[in-house]
Design a protein around this motif. Structure first.
Motif, PDB file in Angstrom:
ATOM      1  N   ARG A  20      -7.547 -17.988  -9.726  1.00 63.09           N
ATOM      2  CA  ARG A  20      -6.008 -18.050  -9.802  1.00 63.09           C
ATOM      3  C   ARG A  20      -5.508 -18.672 -11.160  1.00 63.09           C
ATOM      4  N   MET A  23      -5.104 -15.483 -12.976  1.00 61.32           N
ATOM      5  CA  MET A  23      -3.732 -14.888 -12.494  1.00 61.32           C
ATOM      6  C   MET A  23      -2.616 -15.327 -13.312  1.00 61.32           C
ATOM      7  N   VAL A  24      -2.696 -16.898 -13.500  1.00 55.55           N
ATOM      8  CA  VAL A  24      -1.631 -17.506 -14.237  1.00 55.55           C
ATOM      9  C   VAL A  24      -1.577 -16.931 -15.772  1.00 55.55           C
ATOM     10  N   PRO A  94       1.301 -11.612  -4.059  1.00 55.18           N
ATOM     11  CA  PRO A  94       1.688 -11.443  -2.677  1.00 55.18           C
ATOM     12  C   PRO A  94       3.157 -11.758  -2.412  1.00 55.18           C
ATOM     13  N   ASP A  96       5.032 -13.060  -0.105  1.00 54.87           N
ATOM     14  CA  ASP A  96       5.615 -14.091   0.643  1.00 54.87           C
ATOM     15  C   ASP A  96       6.192 -15.240  -0.472  1.00 54.87           C
ATOM     16  N   HIS A  97       5.419 -15.487  -1.281  1.00 54.34           N
ATOM     17  CA  HIS A  97       5.610 -16.433  -2.119  1.00 54.34           C
ATOM     18  C   HIS A  97       6.022 -15.946  -3.574  1.00 54.34           C
ATOM     19  N   ILE A 100       7.980 -18.209  -6.339  1.00 53.32           N
ATOM     20  CA  ILE A 100       7.406 -19.211  -6.825  1.00 53.32           C
ATOM     21  C   ILE A 100       6.315 -18.887  -7.925  1.00 53.32           C
ATOM     22  N   LEU A 101       5.480 -17.719  -7.440  1.00 54.20           N
ATOM     23  CA  LEU A 101       4.347 -17.306  -8.327  1.00 54.20           C
ATOM     24  C   LEU A 101       4.955 -16.736  -9.731  1.00 54.20           C
ATOM     25  N   VAL A 104       6.329 -19.174 -12.059  1.00 51.13           N
ATOM     26  CA  VAL A 104       5.164 -20.010 -12.795  1.00 51.13           C
ATOM     27  C   VAL A 104       4.821 -19.152 -13.919  1.00 51.13           C
ATOM     28  N   PHE A 120      -0.777 -27.382  -7.498  1.00 47.04           N
ATOM     29  CA  PHE A 120      -1.461 -26.611  -6.436  1.00 47.04           C
ATOM     30  C   PHE A 120      -2.886 -27.401  -6.209  1.00 47.04           C
ATOM     31  N   LEU A 154      14.329 -21.147  -9.449  1.00 48.65           N
ATOM     32  CA  LEU A 154      13.993 -21.724  -8.089  1.00 48.65           C
ATOM     33  C   LEU A 154      15.088 -22.504  -7.597  1.00 48.65           C
ATOM     34  N   GLU A 156      14.340 -24.938  -5.348  1.00 47.48           N
ATOM     35  CA  GLU A 156      13.731 -26.242  -5.092  1.00 47.48           C
ATOM     36  C   GLU A 156      12.536 -26.173  -5.788  1.00 47.48           C
ATOM     37  N   VAL A 157      12.559 -27.283  -6.520  1.00 47.75           N
ATOM     38  CA  VAL A 157      11.140 -27.447  -7.242  1.00 47.75           C
ATOM     39  C   VAL A 157      10.947 -28.971  -6.913  1.00 47.75           C
TER      40      VAL A 157
ATOM     41  N   LYS B   6       1.566 -25.045  -2.524  1.00 48.53           N
ATOM     42  CA  LYS B   6       0.061 -24.640  -2.456  1.00 48.53           C
ATOM     43  C   LYS B   6      -0.070 -23.282  -1.746  1.00 48.53           C
ATOM     44  N   ILE B  12      -3.885 -16.560  -2.933  1.00 51.68           N
ATOM     45  CA  ILE B  12      -4.785 -15.534  -3.964  1.00 51.68           C
ATOM     46  C   ILE B  12      -6.022 -16.125  -4.127  1.00 51.68           C
TER      47      ILE B  12
END
Lengths: 161, 288
Positions: A20, A23-24, A94, A96-97, A100-101, A104, A120, A154, A156-157, B6, B12
């Protein structure tokens, strides 16, 4: 030197975390693989005992962040563009999210670690401070500024407590 | 709210193939002893090969740098030998160009000496001392591709033999030196041979090969004297015919030209006497 079993255990336990963080920071799989292998090579060669699992995890995170930074700082990286960064790679993120990703990933590099660790991994500001070797107040500043930037993208944060 | 964040990262995971490749990498780098040994075995000869290549290149370069002469001093009396001097002013080759020279070259132990010391030793050598004292003539010729080194060596050679009458020093160019070597002579002798050949084209290299320098210089002197004498007399024969004859004829020529007869190509003596005759005859006629 740690045994092969320990290495396998560590990869199973912390592989996702390392992946992760990669990935960031990193934009392609080859770099991710490099860092991933380097982190666990360092782990295997690091023979000093850890106080606890938490300590071990923090050590892995620290090493991963440093490895990513070193890679990005390297001459080759600063002068070349990997071929696959020129192509959009939605597969890596992915669906779904995605929002957000992507938000970031779009942050400046200095905020990414703090945001990842805070939102996270659930570390507190002071814990993040000790992992990143930064003053707690600095971590708060980083988190607040990152939040402002995220808010632009976004709806909502979550608040910083 | 935080759950949503989360979950975002929860999706991932490290890919199984990533984990596997890392395990492979670790076992290759750290755990597999055979792999390590294989690598070790492989690296040693590779380094050795590289080192050997480097050493070979360095040795060859060093050899070329050190052992290839850049200048020559050709020493000729009768023994004629040639000293090859490298760029560090060391003697790297001593080569005799005739039997005496070869003998002398073998007896001298001047290889790898500084050429200045070598030259001093050479001049102090018994054989050479003896030859010089027997009225031999020595010729020292400096030749080479590097002008600076050449002139330095020549300067030193000149200062070294300063005060000795029977030693000649000069410098030449390397092209001539190569042709000298082709004809089997040392450069100094070849130079002398060329000089001699200029005077008498019939002389060949083989004639000169076994002569001493003294003999060659004598020959040169002889020929050039001949040449000078022959030259003036022959030209005299052509253009100054009348004058070269006995003093008695002088008057004849003068009177001959006075009367306007006997000019041109006619043989001097005859026309001279003729004109005397005329004069003798004409004179009284006029007087009368």
């Amino acid at each position: 030197m740690r045994s092969e079993e320990e290495a396998r255990r560590a990869i199973g336990l912390y592989g996702d975390t390392v992946r992760r963080i990669c990935m960031v920071h990193l934009k392609n799989y080859a770099d991710t693989e490099d860092v991933f292998q380097n982190v666990f090579l360092k782990y295997v060669l690091h023979s000093a005992p850890f106080d606890s699992d938490e300590h071990e995890k923090a050590w892995i995170i620290r090493v991963t962040i440093n490895a990513c930074r070193d890679l990005l700082k390297s001459f080759f990286h600063s002068r070349t563009v990997p071929l696959d960064s020129l192509i959009e790679k939605p597969g890596q993120i992915p669906e779904d999210h995605r929002e957000i990703l992507e938000a970031v990933l779009a942050l400046p590099a200095k905020y990414k670690d703090a945001v990842y660790l805070y939102y996270f991994e659930g570390y507190s500001a002071s814990e993040i401070g000790s992992i990143l070797k930064k003053n707690v107040n600095t971590v708060y500043t980083l988190l607040n500024r990152a939040r402002q930037l995220l808010k632009n993208r976004l709806e909502e944060v979550p608040d910083i407590e | 709210m935080n759950e949503k964040w989360k979950n975002a990262f929860n999706e991932i995971h490290a890919e199984p193939e990533l984990k596997q490749s890392t395990m492979d990498y670790l076992s290759d780098r750290v755990y597999s002893r055979s792999g390590r040994e294989k690598k070790k075995i492989f690296t040693v000869p590779r380094f050795a090969a590289a080192a050997v290549c480097l050493a070979a290149v360095l040795l060859f370069g060093g050899y070329r740098l050190y052992f290839i002469p850049t200048a020559f001093i050709s020493v000729d009396i009768n023994p004629s030998l040639e000293l090859g001097i490298n760029r560090f002013d060391r003697i790297v080759s001593v080569e005799g160009y005739n039997d005496d020279g070869q003998e002398l070259a073998d007896s001298l132990n001047i290889r790898f000496m500084n050429y200045q010391d070598a030259l001093e030793q050479l001049l102090a050598d018994d054989t050479i001392e003896e030859l010089l004292s027997k009225d031999g003539v020595m010729s020292l010729t400096v030749a080479g591709d590097n002008d600076t080194q050449n002139s330095e060596i020549l300067e030193h050679v000149e200062s070294c033999v300063d005060g000795r009458q029977n030693i000649h020093c000069h410098s030449g160019d390397s092209e001539e030196m190569h042709s000298a070597h082709e004809s089997g002579m040392s450069f100094g002798k070849y130079e002398a041979f060329l000089k001699l050949q200029e005077l008498d084209p019939s002389i060949t290299a083989d004639d000169v090969k076994d002569l001493t320098m003294h003999e060659i210089f004598d020959l040169i002197e002889e020929y050039s004297e001949d040449h000078n004498n022959g030259g003036t007399s022959s030209s005299g024969i052509g253009s100054q015919n009348g004058q070269s004859n006995s003093p008695g004829d002088n008057t004849c020529t003068r009177t001959g030209s006075g009367t306007g007869s006997g000019s041109g190509t006619g043989s001097g003596t005859n026309s001279g006497t003729d004109s005397t005759g005329h004069e003798g005859h004409h004179g009284p006629h006029h007087d009368r």
